[in-house]
Design an enzyme around this catalytic site. Structure first.
Site, PDB file in Angstrom:
ATOM      1  N   SER A 153      43.935  43.985  55.171  1.00 19.61           N
ATOM      2  CA  SER A 153      44.212  45.207  54.401  1.00 19.61           C
ATOM      3  C   SER A 153      44.853  46.277  55.289  1.00 19.61           C
ATOM      4  O   SER A 153      45.826  46.928  54.907  1.00 19.61           O
ATOM      5  CB  SER A 153      42.908  45.755  53.816  1.00 19.61           C
ATOM      6  OG  SER A 153      42.392  44.872  52.855  1.00 19.61           O
TER       7      SER A 153
ATOM      8  N   SER B 264      39.180  48.257  41.850  1.00 21.75           N
ATOM      9  CA  SER B 264      40.330  47.666  42.548  1.00 21.75           C
ATOM     10  C   SER B 264      40.970  48.646  43.520  1.00 21.75           C
ATOM     11  O   SER B 264      41.547  49.662  43.117  1.00 21.75           O
ATOM     12  CB  SER B 264      41.386  47.193  41.543  1.00 21.75           C
ATOM     13  OG  SER B 264      42.566  46.854  42.247  1.00 21.75           O
TER      14      SER B 264
ATOM     15  N   ASP C 273      35.843  39.629  48.419  1.00 21.81           N
ATOM     16  CA  ASP C 273      36.546  38.430  48.897  1.00 21.81           C
ATOM     17  C   ASP C 273      35.594  37.412  49.529  1.00 21.81           C
ATOM     18  O   ASP C 273      36.017  36.331  49.918  1.00 21.81           O
ATOM     19  CB  ASP C 273      37.619  38.822  49.917  1.00 21.81           C
ATOM     20  CG  ASP C 273      38.767  39.567  49.254  1.00 21.81           C
ATOM     21  OD1 ASP C 273      38.980  39.382  48.038  1.00 21.81           O
ATOM     22  OD2 ASP C 273      39.453  40.348  49.950  1.00 21.81           O
TER      23      ASP C 273
ATOM     24  N   LYS D 243      41.886  36.582  41.293  1.00 15.57           N
ATOM     25  CA  LYS D 243      42.275  36.570  42.711  1.00 15.57           C
ATOM     26  C   LYS D 243      43.369  35.516  42.928  1.00 15.57           C
ATOM     27  O   LYS D 243      44.030  35.116  41.982  1.00 15.57           O
ATOM     28  CB  LYS D 243      41.049  36.320  43.590  1.00 15.57           C
ATOM     29  CG  LYS D 243      40.012  37.432  43.507  1.00 15.57           C
ATOM     30  CD  LYS D 243      40.559  38.728  44.090  1.00 15.57           C
ATOM     31  CE  LYS D 243      39.572  39.853  43.979  1.00 15.57           C
ATOM     32  NZ  LYS D 243      40.142  41.139  44.371  1.00 15.57           N
TER      33      LYS D 243
ATOM     34  N   ARG E 268      38.705  32.285  41.165  1.00 13.78           N
ATOM     35  CA  ARG E 268      37.759  31.883  42.222  1.00 13.78           C
ATOM     36  C   ARG E 268      36.402  31.469  41.675  1.00 13.78           C
ATOM     37  O   ARG E 268      35.713  30.665  42.291  1.00 13.78           O
ATOM     38  CB  ARG E 268      37.569  33.017  43.233  1.00 13.78           C
ATOM     39  CG  ARG E 268      38.696  33.079  44.205  1.00 13.78           C
ATOM     40  CD  ARG E 268      38.453  34.014  45.367  1.00 13.78           C
ATOM     41  NE  ARG E 268      39.619  33.946  46.224  1.00 13.78           N
ATOM     42  CZ  ARG E 268      40.040  34.924  47.018  1.00 13.78           C
ATOM     43  NH1 ARG E 268      39.384  36.058  47.072  1.00 13.78           N
ATOM     44  NH2 ARG E 268      41.113  34.759  47.761  1.00 13.78           N
TER      45      ARG E 268
HETATM   46  C1  S3P Z   1      42.617  44.519  48.862  1.00 17.10           C
HETATM   47  C2  S3P Z   1      41.876  44.781  47.736  1.00 17.10           C
HETATM   48  C3  S3P Z   1      41.100  43.758  47.027  1.00 17.10           C
HETATM   49  C4  S3P Z   1      40.920  42.480  47.850  1.00 17.10           C
HETATM   50  C5  S3P Z   1      42.192  42.078  48.537  1.00 17.10           C
HETATM   51  C6  S3P Z   1      42.670  43.176  49.466  1.00 17.10           C
HETATM   52  C7  S3P Z   1      43.355  45.632  49.501  1.00 17.10           C
HETATM   53  O1  S3P Z   1      41.782  43.414  45.840  1.00 17.10           O
HETATM   54  O2  S3P Z   1      40.462  41.426  47.034  1.00 17.10           O
HETATM   55  O3  S3P Z   1      41.997  40.894  49.286  1.00 17.10           O
HETATM   56  O4  S3P Z   1      43.803  45.463  50.670  1.00 17.10           O
HETATM   57  O5  S3P Z   1      43.494  46.686  48.873  1.00 17.10           O
HETATM   58  P1  S3P Z   1      41.537  44.205  44.444  1.00 17.10           P
HETATM   59  O6  S3P Z   1      42.083  45.550  44.554  1.00 17.10           O
HETATM   60  O7  S3P Z   1      42.260  43.382  43.406  1.00 17.10           O
HETATM   61  O8  S3P Z   1      40.042  44.176  44.253  1.00 17.10           O
END
Ligand code: S3P
Length: 460
Positions: free
Chosen positions: A34, A178, A331, A358, A362
């Site tokens: 991220s 999210s 995750d 995802k 999943r």
């Molecule tokens: C992420 C947010 C999450 C996560 C992804 C990385 C991010 O997704 O599952 O692997 O870096 O903002 P969601 O926003 O769909 O929950």
């Protein structure tokens, strides 16, 4: 930037994991995905130079770097340091070709916000997994800001965006937990006059807020008594290049960590792990299950909590995972389900609806993989119940039937971890997409003593 081998189109390579003993040694996990995506994005947008060490060089992040290059950022690597000359906020160039994000929802959705509000066309494409994933959650707020959207039915990729002359600031209450949606709206706000406001009823990872503040954005966060967060961003301000040291990814840490808990005799240390509280739900849950995880040398690095983790083999017991913990371990459910398969009693996981959208569905991928390998579990609409078998007896698949990974790196890695403690081997139908987030996975795990390999017959 060196060329990237594409996950989609690459020939599948099955992999197999066998019962192992005494995992030991020290592992350094690659940079957080991220934070790495955001480092390329914000560095590519800011004025002046950004220097990044510890960047995750997985396919997903490299695709984000390429997108930023296609929009005018200059990116190069000198030794271990990635050096970016950004365009300046508001000065991205129109990409001449479609932006290909491969497998990466984060790269794609955040960039839709970042460039979608510009008064030119930008087109977004991805692999077979990303093409199935819902984009409406990002396109809806962008439409409210005045962005024209050309998309397939159901708001799936390929998508072309064209912003208005002057985007309209909005107040947007994020309808699902999210970080990607929150971030896309905030990034659209960067090139929008006035104040863009995001209301987040359930807190998700806060890297966008923290990093934008670090780059000099005028961004404030208010949290009310119920934990509802109001994030306000003043648009069209200046961002200035920064120096960033990316800490190790807690979501990648999860794999050697669970492996050490499950494999008898194990004692490993994982160094430089990001411990941001929006990311540590798995560690809390495993500790509730009786895991021996020692947090060593806690420190602050570049505004983030970081620590080393000593992990020893542990007898786990089943728990009911608090539902409100889901965003901080979203995750990690696939590998938690694997840990639960070896725990005494039942582990109950609720509030998992986001797992269905995802890199794969999943929830069904995990349940099907567990059943294929002898685990007794129940899949609900948004829940999973796993009945564990502490000694791993009867688990695995002696016939060599492979778990269907559906282009999902975390499904592949989770089931390879399962094979390390199961009586019989566990096979996955493809391991190539592990390179999207954790290219060092096979080497790192084998160095710790794990018996994992690309299956005979598949060329390395
Ligand atoms: C992420 C947010 C999450 C996560 C992804 C990385 C991010 O997704 O599952 O692997 O870096 O903002 P969601 O926003 O769909 O929950």
């Amino acid at each position: 930037m060196s060329p990237v081998s594409r996950t989609h189109g690459a020939a599948a390579k099955p992999a197999i994991a066998r019962r192992s003993s005494n995992l030991s040694g020290t592992a350094r996990i690659p940079g957080d995905k991220s934070i790495s995506h955001r480092s390329f994005m914000f560095g590519g947008l800011a004025s002046g130079e950004t220097r990044i060490t510890g960047l995750l060089e997985g396919e997903d992040v490299i695709n984000t770097g390429k997108a930023m290059q296609a929009m005018g950022a200059k990116i190069r690597k000198e030794g271990d340091v990635w050096i970016i000359q950004g365009t300046g906020n508001g000065a991205l160039l129109a990409p001449e070709a479609p932006l290909d994000f491969g497998n990466a929802g984060t790269g794609c959705r955040l960039t839709m916000g970042l460039v979608g509000v510009y008064d030119f066309d930008s087109t977004f494409i991805g692999d077979a997994s990303l093409t199935k994933r819902p984009m409406g959650r990002v396109l809806d707020p962008l439409r409210q800001m005045g962005v024209q959207v050309k998309a397939e039915a159901g708001d799936r990729l390929p998508v072309t965006l064209h912003g208005p002359l002057t985007p309209a600031p909005i107040t947007y209450r994020v309808p699902m937990a999210s970080a990607q949606v929150k971030s896309a709206v905030l990034l659209a706000g960067l090139n929008t006059p006035g104040i863009t406001t995001v209301i987040e009823p359930v807190m998700t990872r806060d890297h966008t807020e923290k990093m934008l503040q670090g780059f000099g954005a005028d961004l404030t966060v208010e949290t009310d008594a119920d934990g509802v967060r109001t994030i306000r961003l003043a648009g069209r301000g200046k961002l200035t290049g920064q120096t960033i040291d990316v800490p190790g990814d807690p979501s990648s840490t999860a794999f050697p960590l669970v492996a050490a808990l499950l494999v008898p005799g194990s004692d490993i240390t994982i160094v430089n792990v990001l411990m941001n509280p929006t990311r540590t739900g798995l560690i809390l849950t495993l500790q509730d299950m009786g895991a021996d995880i020692e947090v060593l040398n806690p420190r602050n690095a570049g505004g983030e909590d970081v620590a080393d983790l000593r992990v020893r083999h542990s007898e786990l017991k089943g728990v009911t995972v608090p539902e409100d913990r889901a965003p901080s371990m979203i995750d990690e459910y696939p590998v938690l389900a694997v840990a639960a398969a070896f725990a005494k009693g039942e582990t109950v996981m609720n509030g998992l609806e986001e797992l269905r959208v995802k890199e794969s569905d999943r929830l069904s991928a995990v349940a099907n993989g567990l059943k294929l390998n002898g685990v007794d579990c129940d899949e609900g609409e948004s829940s999973l119940l796993v009945r564990g078998r502490p000694d791993g007896k009867g688990l695995g698949n002696a016939a060599g039937e492979a778990v269907a990974t559906h282009l999902d790196h975390r499904i592949a890695m989770s089931f390879l971890i399962m094979g390390l403690a199961s009586e019989h081997p566990v096979t996955v139908d493809d391991a190539t997409m592990i390179a999207t987030s954790f290219p060092e996975f096979m080497d790192l795990m084998t160095r710790l003593g794990a018996k994992i390999e690309i299956k005979d017959g598949a060329s390395a």
